[in-house]
Design an enzyme around this catalytic site. Structure first.
Site, PDB file in Angstrom:
ATOM      1  N   ASP A   7     -21.343 -19.759 -13.398  1.00 40.90           N
ATOM      2  CA  ASP A   7     -21.035 -20.383 -14.683  1.00 40.90           C
ATOM      3  C   ASP A   7     -20.935 -21.889 -14.471  1.00 40.90           C
ATOM      4  O   ASP A   7     -20.930 -22.370 -13.335  1.00 40.90           O
ATOM      5  CB  ASP A   7     -19.710 -19.805 -15.205  1.00 40.90           C
ATOM      6  CG  ASP A   7     -19.368 -20.285 -16.608  1.00 40.90           C
ATOM      7  OD1 ASP A   7     -20.282 -20.611 -17.390  1.00 40.90           O
ATOM      8  OD2 ASP A   7     -18.168 -20.349 -16.929  1.00 40.90           O
ATOM      9  N   LEU A   8     -20.820 -22.630 -15.545  1.00 38.12           N
ATOM     10  CA  LEU A   8     -20.653 -24.076 -15.451  1.00 38.12           C
ATOM     11  C   LEU A   8     -19.195 -24.492 -15.618  1.00 38.12           C
ATOM     12  O   LEU A   8     -18.598 -25.060 -14.717  1.00 38.12           O
ATOM     13  CB  LEU A   8     -21.503 -24.783 -16.517  1.00 38.12           C
ATOM     14  CG  LEU A   8     -23.008 -24.714 -16.337  1.00 38.12           C
ATOM     15  CD1 LEU A   8     -23.706 -25.405 -17.490  1.00 38.12           C
ATOM     16  CD2 LEU A   8     -23.400 -25.339 -15.023  1.00 38.12           C
ATOM     17  N   ASP A   9     -18.651 -24.221 -16.791  1.00 40.34           N
ATOM     18  CA  ASP A   9     -17.318 -24.722 -17.134  1.00 40.34           C
ATOM     19  C   ASP A   9     -16.244 -24.110 -16.251  1.00 40.34           C
ATOM     20  O   ASP A   9     -16.085 -22.902 -16.197  1.00 40.34           O
ATOM     21  CB  ASP A   9     -17.029 -24.459 -18.615  1.00 40.34           C
ATOM     22  CG  ASP A   9     -18.016 -25.189 -19.508  1.00 40.34           C
ATOM     23  OD1 ASP A   9     -18.096 -26.414 -19.403  1.00 40.34           O
ATOM     24  OD2 ASP A   9     -18.719 -24.521 -20.291  1.00 40.34           O
ATOM     25  N   THR A  41     -24.635 -19.646 -18.537  1.00 44.13           N
ATOM     26  CA  THR A  41     -23.656 -20.368 -19.345  1.00 44.13           C
ATOM     27  C   THR A  41     -23.738 -20.001 -20.825  1.00 44.13           C
ATOM     28  O   THR A  41     -24.780 -19.549 -21.301  1.00 44.13           O
ATOM     29  CB  THR A  41     -23.846 -21.895 -19.175  1.00 44.13           C
ATOM     30  OG1 THR A  41     -22.844 -22.586 -19.925  1.00 44.13           O
ATOM     31  CG2 THR A  41     -25.215 -22.346 -19.639  1.00 44.13           C
ATOM     32  N   GLY A  42     -22.674 -20.237 -21.516  1.00 38.82           N
ATOM     33  CA  GLY A  42     -22.660 -20.107 -22.966  1.00 38.82           C
ATOM     34  C   GLY A  42     -23.208 -21.351 -23.645  1.00 38.82           C
ATOM     35  O   GLY A  42     -23.503 -21.349 -24.837  1.00 38.82           O
TER      36      GLY A  42
END
Length: 133
Positions: A7-9, A41-42
């Protein structure tokens, strides 16, 4: 083949948008050990930091909560959106409550200027023409 999906965040990114050199170098080291890194990611494609979109060491980006799959050198392998009629129904339902609504059009976030304190978003006055065919 070995793959790491991340994921990123709160994972690769510090704060909201900063990709550290340390994390970018870790992706590079994995690549040279034969391990592919896939970003999941979203966020929309354009909200993924440019350093990751252009990285020679990240081949796949899965974005918009799985609505899009991008492969370096090939472009989008898959991209699916909600049709306008369904999007309008969801918008009308959410708009009948006290909610914060954020729409995405062509990969760019749109928010009502009355409800936004975020920077970097495209602010728009929501208008019925947004959902015209």
């Amino acid at each position: 083949m070995k793959v790491i999906a991340t994921d990123l965040d709160g994972t690769l990114l510090a704060g909201n948008t900063e990709l550290s050199d340390e994390n970018l170098n870790a992706i590079k080291r994995l690549y040279y050990r034969g391990i592919k890194t896939v970003v999941v990611t979203g966020r929309t494609f354009y909200e993924i930091p440019l350093a990751l979109r252009e990285s020679d060491f990240v081949e796949y980006l899965i974005y918009s909560n799985g609505a899009g799959v991008y492969k370096k050198g090939k472009g989008n392998l898959f991209y699916s959106t909600i049709n306008k009629k369904t999007a309008k129904e969801i918008f009308d339902l959410l708009n009948s409550y006290e909610t914060f609504i954020e729409l995405y059009s062509s990969g760019k976030p749109l928010v009502d200027e009355k409800n936004s304190a975020k920077k970097g978003l495209i602010i728009t006055e929501f208008h019925p023409t947004l959902f015209r065919k």
